[in-house]
Write a protein that holds these residues in place. Sequence first.
Motif, PDB file in Angstrom:
ATOM      1  N   TYR A   1      15.639 -11.158 -11.467  1.00 49.10           N
ATOM      2  CA  TYR A   1      16.095 -10.801 -10.115  1.00 49.10           C
ATOM      3  C   TYR A   1      15.857 -11.956  -9.142  1.00 49.10           C
ATOM      4  CZ  TYR A   1      17.184  -6.056 -11.462  1.00 49.10           C
ATOM      5  OH  TYR A   1      17.762  -4.961 -12.053  1.00 49.10           O
TER       6      TYR A   1
ATOM      7  N   SER B   1       6.164   1.316 -13.082  1.00 51.68           N
ATOM      8  CA  SER B   1       5.897   1.495 -14.516  1.00 51.68           C
ATOM      9  C   SER B   1       4.438   1.922 -14.734  1.00 51.68           C
ATOM     10  CB  SER B   1       6.234   0.238 -15.319  1.00 51.68           C
ATOM     11  OG  SER B   1       5.475  -0.837 -14.860  1.00 51.68           O
TER      12      SER B   1
ATOM     13  N   MET C   1       6.472 -10.306 -15.457  1.00 50.23           N
ATOM     14  CA  MET C   1       7.477  -9.354 -15.967  1.00 50.23           C
ATOM     15  C   MET C   1       8.859 -10.016 -15.987  1.00 50.23           C
ATOM     16  SD  MET C   1       8.468  -5.614 -14.620  1.00 50.23           S
ATOM     17  CE  MET C   1       7.923  -4.425 -15.797  1.00 50.23           C
TER      18      MET C   1
ATOM     19  N   GLY D   1      12.578   1.136  -6.823  1.00 42.75           N
ATOM     20  CA  GLY D   1      13.390  -0.025  -7.213  1.00 42.75           C
ATOM     21  C   GLY D   1      14.437  -0.240  -6.149  1.00 42.75           C
ATOM     22  N   CYS D   2      13.965  -0.257  -4.884  1.00 40.68           N
ATOM     23  CA  CYS D   2      14.877  -0.193  -3.727  1.00 40.68           C
ATOM     24  C   CYS D   2      15.661  -1.472  -3.516  1.00 40.68           C
ATOM     25  CB  CYS D   2      14.075   0.114  -2.465  1.00 40.68           C
ATOM     26  SG  CYS D   2      12.839  -1.173  -2.111  1.00 40.68           S
ATOM     27  N   GLY D   3      15.238  -2.602  -4.144  1.00 39.55           N
ATOM     28  CA  GLY D   3      15.920  -3.872  -3.874  1.00 39.55           C
ATOM     29  C   GLY D   3      15.820  -4.190  -2.395  1.00 39.55           C
TER      30      GLY D   3
ATOM     31  N   GLY E   1       5.418  -2.543  -5.150  1.00 38.59           N
ATOM     32  CA  GLY E   1       4.771  -1.608  -6.063  1.00 38.59           C
ATOM     33  C   GLY E   1       5.440  -1.643  -7.417  1.00 38.59           C
TER      34      GLY E   1
ATOM     35  N   LEU F   1      13.435  -9.589  -2.794  1.00 43.07           N
ATOM     36  CA  LEU F   1      14.341  -8.520  -2.352  1.00 43.07           C
ATOM     37  C   LEU F   1      13.733  -7.732  -1.196  1.00 43.07           C
ATOM     38  CD1 LEU F   1      15.633  -7.314  -5.845  1.00 43.07           C
ATOM     39  CD2 LEU F   1      16.944  -8.515  -4.110  1.00 43.07           C
TER      40      LEU F   1
ATOM     41  N   TYR G   1      23.668 -12.158  -5.030  1.00 42.15           N
ATOM     42  CA  TYR G   1      22.983 -10.890  -5.289  1.00 42.15           C
ATOM     43  C   TYR G   1      22.538 -10.195  -4.003  1.00 42.15           C
ATOM     44  CZ  TYR G   1      20.346  -7.345  -7.737  1.00 42.15           C
ATOM     45  OH  TYR G   1      19.907  -6.137  -8.218  1.00 42.15           O
TER      46      TYR G   1
ATOM     47  N   LEU H   1       9.354  -4.318  -7.084  1.00 47.39           N
ATOM     48  CA  LEU H   1       8.476  -5.377  -7.618  1.00 47.39           C
ATOM     49  C   LEU H   1       8.782  -6.718  -6.969  1.00 47.39           C
ATOM     50  CD1 LEU H   1       8.556  -5.257 -11.536  1.00 47.39           C
ATOM     51  CD2 LEU H   1       6.549  -5.084 -10.063  1.00 47.39           C
TER      52      LEU H   1
ATOM     53  N   SER I   1      18.740   3.884  -8.274  1.00 49.18           N
ATOM     54  CA  SER I   1      20.172   3.576  -8.374  1.00 49.18           C
ATOM     55  C   SER I   1      20.414   2.414  -9.328  1.00 49.18           C
ATOM     56  CB  SER I   1      20.730   3.222  -6.993  1.00 49.18           C
ATOM     57  OG  SER I   1      19.916   2.270  -6.354  1.00 49.18           O
TER      58      SER I   1
ATOM     59  N   ARG J   1      31.557  -1.922  -6.175  1.00 50.33           N
ATOM     60  CA  ARG J   1      30.248  -1.318  -5.890  1.00 50.33           C
ATOM     61  C   ARG J   1      30.352  -0.370  -4.678  1.00 50.33           C
ATOM     62  NH1 ARG J   1      24.021  -2.206  -6.057  1.00 50.33           N
ATOM     63  NH2 ARG J   1      23.490  -1.080  -4.193  1.00 50.33           N
TER      64      ARG J   1
HETATM   65  C1  LIG Z   1      19.233  -2.418 -10.933  1.00 48.18           C
HETATM   66  S1  LIG Z   1      18.281  -2.977  -9.616  1.00 48.18           S
HETATM   67  C2  LIG Z   1      18.670  -1.828  -8.360  1.00 48.18           C
HETATM   68  C3  LIG Z   1      18.402  -2.376  -6.996  1.00 48.18           C
HETATM   69  C4  LIG Z   1      18.868  -1.489  -5.846  1.00 48.18           C
HETATM   70  N1  LIG Z   1      18.255  -0.182  -5.876  1.00 48.18           N
HETATM   71  C5  LIG Z   1      20.368  -1.352  -5.802  1.00 48.18           C
HETATM   72  O1  LIG Z   1      20.869  -0.257  -5.590  1.00 48.18           O
HETATM   73  O2  LIG Z   1      21.073  -2.355  -5.943  1.00 48.18           O
HETATM   74  C6  LIG Z   1      16.681  -2.475 -10.141  1.00 48.18           C
HETATM   75  C7  LIG Z   1      15.585  -2.766  -9.139  1.00 48.18           C
HETATM   76  O3  LIG Z   1      14.357  -2.225  -9.637  1.00 48.18           O
HETATM   77  C8  LIG Z   1      13.311  -3.159  -9.449  1.00 48.18           C
HETATM   78  N2  LIG Z   1      12.303  -2.883 -10.501  1.00 48.18           N
HETATM   79  C9  LIG Z   1      12.443  -3.043 -11.828  1.00 48.18           C
HETATM   80  N3  LIG Z   1      11.329  -2.631 -12.460  1.00 48.18           N
HETATM   81  C10 LIG Z   1      10.475  -2.196 -11.502  1.00 48.18           C
HETATM   82  C11 LIG Z   1       9.169  -1.650 -11.527  1.00 48.18           C
HETATM   83  N4  LIG Z   1       8.522  -1.470 -12.658  1.00 48.18           N
HETATM   84  N5  LIG Z   1       8.598  -1.310 -10.356  1.00 48.18           N
HETATM   85  C12 LIG Z   1       9.241  -1.510  -9.172  1.00 48.18           C
HETATM   86  N6  LIG Z   1      10.497  -2.015  -9.095  1.00 48.18           N
HETATM   87  C13 LIG Z   1      11.105  -2.359 -10.240  1.00 48.18           C
HETATM   88  C14 LIG Z   1      13.975  -4.527  -9.564  1.00 48.18           C
HETATM   89  O4  LIG Z   1      13.241  -5.526  -8.910  1.00 48.18           O
HETATM   90  C15 LIG Z   1      15.337  -4.254  -8.902  1.00 48.18           C
HETATM   91  O5  LIG Z   1      15.313  -4.498  -7.531  1.00 48.18           O
END
Ligand SMILES: C[S@@+](CC[C@H](N)C(=O)[O-])C[C@H]1O[C@@H](n2cnc3c(N)ncnc32)[C@H](O)[C@@H]1O
Length: 414
Positions: A7, A133, A1, A67-69, A130, A111, A16, A107, A151, A31
Amino acid sequence: MKANEAYKEAVAHGRYSEHVRSLRGKYDHVRVVWEDMITCFFLRPYLETIVNEKKKGKEGLRFYDLGCGTGDGYQLLSTLPAKTRLSEHDNRLIPEELLEHYKGVDLSIELLKEGENLLGHYDHVNFCKGDFSDGLPLEENEPPYDLYFTSYGTFSHCTDEEIEKLLVDIGRHAHDGSIVVGDWIGRYSYEWQNQWAQDIHKQPYIDYKINYLYDDEQRDEIEVSSFPMRVMTPQEVSEIVDRASQKTGVDLEILRFFDRSVFVGRHMETGTYNDNPQPLRMMVSSLFEPGLRTYFPDLLVDYRPKEGFAWQNRILSTMANSWNTLVNYTIDLLEHYDNRGASLPREPETSLPALKKGFKAMRITVEASRELYGDVRADLIESQLGLALRSLEMSLQRGMGLGHGLVSVIRVTK
Ligand SMILES: C[S@@+](CC[C@H](N)C(=O)[O-])C[C@H]1O[C@@H](n2cnc3c(N)ncnc32)[C@H](O)[C@@H]1O
């Protein structure tokens, strides 16, 4: 992906995941003091209701961060300020003992590892790899959550069909009264004005780059991965939410939208999607940096309307003019302050209550700083200007997809 690769590069760069609030990088002052606080402000009333209910019973709060990062949702929610009196010292809305469980899914292994290092020592924190999508990642018999949180544009990583399925899963899994925070990027952010399209169906995505971590000189030379990000209007979000609601038979009600970072989005200064880049994010970050004075002329917004986008130009011009009037009034106040004999200039006339409050806050702050020792401009007046500009954005934004972030707060009713 593609996003995962981008990332990974961002983490390898260093800025980051460096968890130190500073002038630049992921956790820059904008931020932490601007964006996180705006999210907290708009989310607070809904969380207050949940927290008050929980305090009456035996169960604690359960958060799901999609998408907790590195666990940013945990940091944000556990420090979210309550609406307390200034005289009280404890201002956290969610006391630690009320937080029963936090689950973060992402993903990116890189992170998640950082998240484990930071928060893994808490028993109530759990990170898992996880992919949302494919729908909501869940264990068997996993109890529902009070909050399903995203977020900083996380939902924009997915297609509409993927988000619809995710919302269907959340609708089924949630309990009556759960809240969902859907965070997308705004379609009409000034940062990507070149990408604005008349026919929204033709241009649902922008090819997004995390190149803002690099210095200006490096940016043109370095090749960074890009990935598609869905740009959104509230109408487009509502259509997806309605479809998910119909499929589940569960009421998913959008309680509100808000725009976040109208002139301080990260791409404001890269010029990747706008021919008129401006160092606004850096300048606002500088306002909050102790001991550093900011060059105010660089804080002025140069808004150039785009032909054919009348309502967007009207709202953004009003916001830019209000912003600039407040900055210019502050410049005026400082010049008069230096001329000790002169009284400070009167607040300019305005019909906008938010701007009126900003003028007053700046006038009183400059006036009150007369008796203080030290660099009161760098340490007091500039951060007050940062807060006044933030209040202005919060009051004038309409939740119409005109900021970097377009956030929706959704309630599940069963
Ligand atoms: C914009 S970042 C936000 C990260 C964090 N929540 C923050 O506040 O900074 C988007 C996050 O979503 C994760 N992500 C993107 N697509 C995803 C998916 N299909 N499933 C799980 N995580 C995903 C990315 O790896 C990334 O950490």
